[in-house]
Design a protein around this motif. Structure first.
Motif, PDB file in Angstrom:
ATOM      1  N   GLU A 159       0.833  -1.140  -0.009  1.00 45.32           N
ATOM      2  CA  GLU A 159      -0.022   0.022   0.238  1.00 45.32           C
ATOM      3  C   GLU A 159       0.737   1.060   0.040  1.00 45.32           C
ATOM      4  O   GLU A 159       0.778   2.247  -0.643  1.00 45.32           O
ATOM      5  CB  GLU A 159      -0.792  -0.187   1.148  1.00 45.32           C
ATOM      6  N   GLU A 160       1.900   1.298   0.711  1.00 43.94           N
ATOM      7  CA  GLU A 160       2.908   2.538   0.893  1.00 43.94           C
ATOM      8  C   GLU A 160       3.312   2.905  -0.654  1.00 43.94           C
ATOM      9  O   GLU A 160       3.657   3.664  -1.004  1.00 43.94           O
ATOM     10  CB  GLU A 160       3.728   2.226   1.865  1.00 43.94           C
ATOM     11  N   ALA A 161       3.875   1.641  -1.146  1.00 47.13           N
ATOM     12  CA  ALA A 161       4.542   1.697  -2.661  1.00 47.13           C
ATOM     13  C   ALA A 161       3.531   2.103  -3.455  1.00 47.13           C
ATOM     14  O   ALA A 161       3.986   2.973  -4.359  1.00 47.13           O
ATOM     15  CB  ALA A 161       4.923   0.271  -2.893  1.00 47.13           C
ATOM     16  N   LEU A 162       2.449   1.908  -3.351  1.00 46.87           N
ATOM     17  CA  LEU A 162       1.146   2.469  -4.447  1.00 46.87           C
ATOM     18  C   LEU A 162       0.599   3.635  -4.064  1.00 46.87           C
ATOM     19  O   LEU A 162       0.016   4.440  -5.033  1.00 46.87           O
ATOM     20  CB  LEU A 162       0.067   1.460  -4.611  1.00 46.87           C
ATOM     21  N   LYS A 163       1.073   4.291  -2.839  1.00 43.62           N
ATOM     22  CA  LYS A 163       0.278   5.599  -2.674  1.00 43.62           C
ATOM     23  C   LYS A 163       0.924   6.817  -3.338  1.00 43.62           C
ATOM     24  O   LYS A 163       0.211   7.754  -3.664  1.00 43.62           O
ATOM     25  CB  LYS A 163       0.686   5.898  -1.057  1.00 43.62           C
ATOM     26  N   ALA A 164       2.089   6.664  -3.620  1.00 47.06           N
ATOM     27  CA  ALA A 164       2.767   7.672  -4.666  1.00 47.06           C
ATOM     28  C   ALA A 164       2.182   7.898  -5.925  1.00 47.06           C
ATOM     29  O   ALA A 164       2.053   9.139  -6.509  1.00 47.06           O
ATOM     30  CB  ALA A 164       4.264   7.483  -4.860  1.00 47.06           C
ATOM     31  N   PHE A 165       1.536   6.766  -6.510  1.00 45.69           N
ATOM     32  CA  PHE A 165       0.956   6.584  -7.535  1.00 45.69           C
ATOM     33  C   PHE A 165      -0.431   7.104  -7.502  1.00 45.69           C
ATOM     34  O   PHE A 165      -0.970   7.833  -8.479  1.00 45.69           O
ATOM     35  CB  PHE A 165       1.024   5.344  -8.447  1.00 45.69           C
ATOM     36  N   ARG A 166      -1.060   6.796  -6.495  1.00 52.20           N
ATOM     37  CA  ARG A 166      -2.598   7.455  -6.268  1.00 52.20           C
ATOM     38  C   ARG A 166      -2.180   9.113  -6.169  1.00 52.20           C
ATOM     39  O   ARG A 166      -3.054   9.716  -6.736  1.00 52.20           O
ATOM     40  CB  ARG A 166      -2.856   6.945  -4.785  1.00 52.20           C
ATOM     41  N   ASP A 167      -1.194   9.513  -5.474  1.00 59.15           N
ATOM     42  CA  ASP A 167      -1.253  10.668  -5.318  1.00 59.15           C
ATOM     43  C   ASP A 167      -0.632  11.537  -6.628  1.00 59.15           C
ATOM     44  O   ASP A 167      -1.287  12.543  -7.207  1.00 59.15           O
ATOM     45  CB  ASP A 167      -0.131  11.244  -4.402  1.00 59.15           C
ATOM     46  N   GLU A 224      13.332  -2.097  -3.367  1.00 58.03           N
ATOM     47  CA  GLU A 224      13.847  -0.901  -2.595  1.00 58.03           C
ATOM     48  C   GLU A 224      12.936   0.427  -2.799  1.00 58.03           C
ATOM     49  O   GLU A 224      12.765   0.923  -1.808  1.00 58.03           O
ATOM     50  CB  GLU A 224      15.316  -0.553  -3.023  1.00 58.03           C
ATOM     51  N   VAL A 225      12.577   0.821  -3.982  1.00 60.84           N
ATOM     52  CA  VAL A 225      11.889   2.117  -4.208  1.00 60.84           C
ATOM     53  C   VAL A 225      10.393   1.903  -4.162  1.00 60.84           C
ATOM     54  O   VAL A 225       9.781   3.082  -4.238  1.00 60.84           O
ATOM     55  CB  VAL A 225      12.454   2.721  -5.420  1.00 60.84           C
ATOM     56  N   GLY A 226       9.879   0.720  -4.295  1.00 67.62           N
ATOM     57  CA  GLY A 226       8.278   0.538  -4.258  1.00 67.62           C
ATOM     58  C   GLY A 226       7.682   0.525  -5.778  1.00 67.62           C
ATOM     59  O   GLY A 226       8.436  -0.271  -6.427  1.00 67.62           O
ATOM     60  N   ALA A 227       6.610   1.405  -5.970  1.00 66.57           N
ATOM     61  CA  ALA A 227       6.208   1.314  -7.142  1.00 66.57           C
ATOM     62  C   ALA A 227       6.896   2.289  -8.481  1.00 66.57           C
ATOM     63  O   ALA A 227       7.285   3.323  -7.804  1.00 66.57           O
ATOM     64  CB  ALA A 227       4.911   1.536  -7.250  1.00 66.57           C
ATOM     65  N   VAL A 228       7.239   1.764  -9.613  1.00 59.98           N
ATOM     66  CA  VAL A 228       8.159   2.570 -10.440  1.00 59.98           C
ATOM     67  C   VAL A 228       7.311   2.719 -11.788  1.00 59.98           C
ATOM     68  O   VAL A 228       6.582   1.547 -12.077  1.00 59.98           O
ATOM     69  CB  VAL A 228       9.288   1.625 -10.911  1.00 59.98           C
ATOM     70  N   LEU A 229       7.116   3.814 -12.338  1.00 61.11           N
ATOM     71  CA  LEU A 229       6.503   3.966 -13.686  1.00 61.11           C
ATOM     72  C   LEU A 229       7.126   2.949 -14.641  1.00 61.11           C
ATOM     73  O   LEU A 229       8.518   3.145 -14.940  1.00 61.11           O
ATOM     74  CB  LEU A 229       6.721   5.557 -13.921  1.00 61.11           C
ATOM     75  N   ALA A 230       6.322   2.081 -15.429  1.00 60.60           N
ATOM     76  CA  ALA A 230       7.234   1.054 -16.142  1.00 60.60           C
ATOM     77  C   ALA A 230       7.226   1.683 -17.415  1.00 60.60           C
ATOM     78  O   ALA A 230       6.659   2.639 -18.032  1.00 60.60           O
ATOM     79  CB  ALA A 230       6.332  -0.122 -16.240  1.00 60.60           C
ATOM     80  N   LYS A 231       8.402   1.065 -18.164  1.00 54.77           N
ATOM     81  CA  LYS A 231       8.721   1.486 -19.497  1.00 54.77           C
ATOM     82  C   LYS A 231       7.805   0.764 -20.346  1.00 54.77           C
ATOM     83  O   LYS A 231       7.800  -0.536 -20.593  1.00 54.77           O
ATOM     84  CB  LYS A 231      10.249   1.385 -19.759  1.00 54.77           C
ATOM     85  N   ALA A 232       7.241   1.250 -21.389  1.00 57.80           N
ATOM     86  CA  ALA A 232       6.686   0.380 -22.285  1.00 57.80           C
ATOM     87  C   ALA A 232       7.613   0.007 -23.612  1.00 57.80           C
ATOM     88  O   ALA A 232       7.419  -0.915 -24.281  1.00 57.80           O
ATOM     89  CB  ALA A 232       5.358   1.418 -22.968  1.00 57.80           C
ATOM     90  N   SER A 233       8.551   1.041 -23.834  1.00 53.29           N
ATOM     91  CA  SER A 233       9.582   0.908 -24.563  1.00 53.29           C
ATOM     92  C   SER A 233      10.678   1.853 -24.085  1.00 53.29           C
ATOM     93  O   SER A 233      11.136   1.800 -23.008  1.00 53.29           O
ATOM     94  CB  SER A 233       9.346   1.297 -26.307  1.00 53.29           C
ATOM     95  N   ALA A 234      11.300   2.684 -24.865  1.00 58.48           N
ATOM     96  CA  ALA A 234      12.337   3.421 -24.435  1.00 58.48           C
ATOM     97  C   ALA A 234      11.558   4.719 -23.716  1.00 58.48           C
ATOM     98  O   ALA A 234      12.405   5.431 -22.775  1.00 58.48           O
ATOM     99  CB  ALA A 234      13.017   4.260 -25.731  1.00 58.48           C
ATOM    100  N   GLU A 235      10.294   5.049 -23.736  1.00 52.82           N
ATOM    101  CA  GLU A 235       9.647   5.911 -22.836  1.00 52.82           C
ATOM    102  C   GLU A 235       8.957   5.351 -21.951  1.00 52.82           C
ATOM    103  O   GLU A 235       8.538   4.161 -21.774  1.00 52.82           O
ATOM    104  CB  GLU A 235       8.635   6.650 -23.906  1.00 52.82           C
ATOM    105  N   GLY A 236       8.541   6.195 -20.950  1.00 50.10           N
ATOM    106  CA  GLY A 236       7.922   5.575 -19.714  1.00 50.10           C
ATOM    107  C   GLY A 236       6.364   5.658 -20.119  1.00 50.10           C
ATOM    108  O   GLY A 236       5.794   6.062 -21.213  1.00 50.10           O
ATOM    109  N   SER A 237       5.519   4.657 -19.343  1.00 49.02           N
ATOM    110  CA  SER A 237       4.208   4.304 -19.732  1.00 49.02           C
ATOM    111  C   SER A 237       3.285   5.160 -18.854  1.00 49.02           C
ATOM    112  O   SER A 237       2.758   5.040 -17.927  1.00 49.02           O
ATOM    113  CB  SER A 237       4.181   2.820 -19.685  1.00 49.02           C
ATOM    114  N   LEU A 238       2.854   6.346 -19.522  1.00 50.11           N
ATOM    115  CA  LEU A 238       1.678   7.175 -18.985  1.00 50.11           C
ATOM    116  C   LEU A 238       1.015   7.743 -20.048  1.00 50.11           C
ATOM    117  O   LEU A 238       1.391   8.258 -21.143  1.00 50.11           O
ATOM    118  CB  LEU A 238       2.258   8.403 -18.260  1.00 50.11           C
TER     119      LEU A 238
END
Length: 112
Positions: free
Chosen positions: A44-52, A82-96
């Motif tokens: 839950e702590e790892a995911l809170k940053a993404f909720r925010d 170590e760092v919790g939830a991380v924005l995943a890469k779809a390819s060379a760019e981040g996945s957002l």
């Protein structure tokens, strides 16, 4: 190489697949015979940053500049010991992915 990470949650634990070559294995332990590394910290702590982060993105896109009728924000997440939830890469760019929709006067929707 993929390894299994056991995250504690408010309702028990969950095991997820992780990449051994990523940062983060300093904060986990694996006893002989265990199949998964025990991650320090809770899921839950790892995911809170993404909720925010999602709340911040919605605030930006729901402002009075664009005024969409609907906003959709999609994150691709990876879990790191170590760092919790991380924005995943779809390819060379981040996945957002951000989708904004406006309803036309005739009731049809227009996506942007």
């Amino acid at each position: 190489m993929d390894e299994l990470l056991r995250w504690q949650t408010d309702s028990g634990s969950i095991v997820v697949e992780g990449d051994q070559e990523q940062i983060g294995y300093a904060s986990v332990a694996k006893r002989p015979g265990d199949i998964a590394y025990e991650v320090s910290g809770k899921l839950e702590e790892a995911l809170k940053a993404f909720r925010d982060s999602a709340a911040s993105a919605l605030t930006v896109f729901r402002d009075d500049v664009l005024r969409p009728d609907e906003v959709e924000v999609e994150f691709g997440l990876k879990l790191n010991a170590e760092v919790g939830a991380v924005l995943a890469k779809a390819s060379a760019e981040g996945s957002l992915v951000v989708k904004l929709r406006w309803a036309r006067s005739g009731g049809e929707e227009q996506a942007s």
